[in-house]
Design an enzyme around this catalytic site. Sequence first.
Site, PDB file in Angstrom:
ATOM      1  N   GLY A 227     125.775  38.975  83.030  1.00  0.00           N
ATOM      2  CA  GLY A 227     127.155  39.387  83.291  1.00  0.00           C
ATOM      3  C   GLY A 227     128.026  38.688  82.414  1.00  0.00           C
ATOM      4  N   ASP A 257     123.755  49.109  79.454  1.00  0.00           N
ATOM      5  CA  ASP A 257     123.494  50.281  78.584  1.00  0.00           C
ATOM      6  C   ASP A 257     123.932  50.158  77.157  1.00  0.00           C
ATOM      7  OD1 ASP A 257     122.586  51.324  81.152  1.00  0.00           O
ATOM      8  OD2 ASP A 257     124.285  52.484  81.257  1.00  0.00           O
TER       9      ASP A 257
HETATM   10  O1  LIG Z   1     118.710  55.059  87.281  1.00  0.00           O
HETATM   11  P1  LIG Z   1     119.773  54.169  88.022  1.00  0.00           P
HETATM   12  O2  LIG Z   1     119.005  52.561  88.328  1.00  0.00           O
HETATM   13  O3  LIG Z   1     119.800  54.617  89.586  1.00  0.00           O
HETATM   14  O4  LIG Z   1     121.097  53.913  87.427  1.00  0.00           O
HETATM   15  C1  LIG Z   1     121.909  54.884  86.917  1.00  0.00           C
HETATM   16  C2  LIG Z   1     123.177  54.406  87.029  1.00  0.00           C
HETATM   17  O5  LIG Z   1     123.327  53.471  86.071  1.00  0.00           O
HETATM   18  C3  LIG Z   1     124.196  53.705  84.904  1.00  0.00           C
HETATM   19  O6  LIG Z   1     123.558  54.324  84.006  1.00  0.00           O
HETATM   20  C4  LIG Z   1     125.041  52.275  84.588  1.00  0.00           C
HETATM   21  O7  LIG Z   1     124.137  51.410  84.111  1.00  0.00           O
HETATM   22  C5  LIG Z   1     125.035  54.811  85.532  1.00  0.00           C
HETATM   23  O8  LIG Z   1     125.789  55.597  84.481  1.00  0.00           O
HETATM   24  C6  LIG Z   1     124.384  55.367  86.380  1.00  0.00           C
HETATM   25  O9  LIG Z   1     124.973  55.980  87.381  1.00  0.00           O
END
Ligand SMILES: O=P(O)(O)OC[C@H]1O[C@](O)(CO)[C@@H](O)[C@@H]1O
Length: 313
Positions: A227, A257
């Site tokens: 964080g 990401d």
């Molecule tokens: O695949 P997971 O763990 O559900 O995460 C998806 C989510 O994570 C993100 O990529 C953010 O990290 C969002 O864009 C997306 O909704």
Amino acid sequence: MAGDTLARIGTVSLNPAFDLTIPLERLEPGEVNRAAATELRPAGKGINVSVMLSILGEPSVATGLLGAEDVAAFEAFLRPMGVICRFEPVPGRCRINVKVVETAGGRVTDINSPGTAATADAIPALQQRLLTAPELMVVSGSLPPGLPLGEWSGLMQHLAAGGRRIIVDTSGPAFGAALPAKPFLVKPNRSELAAVLGRPLVGREALLQAALELQQQGVRQVVVSDGAEGALFLLGDARLWVRPPPVPLTTTVGAGDAMVAGLAAALARGHDAEAAARLATGCAAAAVSRPASALPAAAEITRLAAAAHIERL
Ligand SMILES: O=P(O)(O)OC[C@H]1O[C@](O)(CO)[C@@H](O)[C@@H]1O
């Protein structure tokens, strides 16, 4: 993926999503909340990595499983950025994940849906596509319903064969099941790393020991995001703690990401540990402070990377 030789990096999304972002001054649970505007855009961890790589000037190949009815929308979003799209369609529509971003205080409430089920023939078809994948592959996000863990670890082994460098950013059982393939780099956050090791990780020393454990299991590079505190970077022999400069908070969605994209770009470019950690931190900080409904700017990433504070451990 023949003919994709321009891209040095590939991203694999097994469970992409549309992110529906709803900014509210404050979420009032159980009440009627009215948003002034909403944003719906293709996302999911691997897709977000490809987007950030484009901002960094690194074209990537985006592959994975995608609801057939939404392939055109994802391609229309990604192609103008120079992302090469090679999705394996699965029947149905892509999931929608809801992100409620409170402008007063910056709290984000995520509601992530399960996703479009993987069909029995989807993974073999994807493996076929991956035969000619780039040498550096980012595999990010959750697994779709219907994908057994064994098939997932088989996919990891398949990708790793031939000496590809794999960056893994996932959580829960999928993270644990990816480790036997000895990914080149993993980027959990503190709680994801604690979950995979089955013990709480309190403080910096506990985090360092946990990350070293993953290195002993054969993961070459371990980055643990923490964080606003920054992140721990074990890049080869280098052990760094890098803290971003203070930034205004727009949303925390996609910060991890962005960090992964910075790490992938740094690997592709042969950056040393300090430059890699700076770039990754700059990307994450720029994602967190991006203007609402806009993508972070490359110049801002450069500025924030230079302003990051590096501590050698
Ligand atoms: O695949 P997971 O763990 O559900 O995460 C998806 C989510 O994570 C993100 O990529 C953010 O990290 C969002 O864009 C997306 O909704």
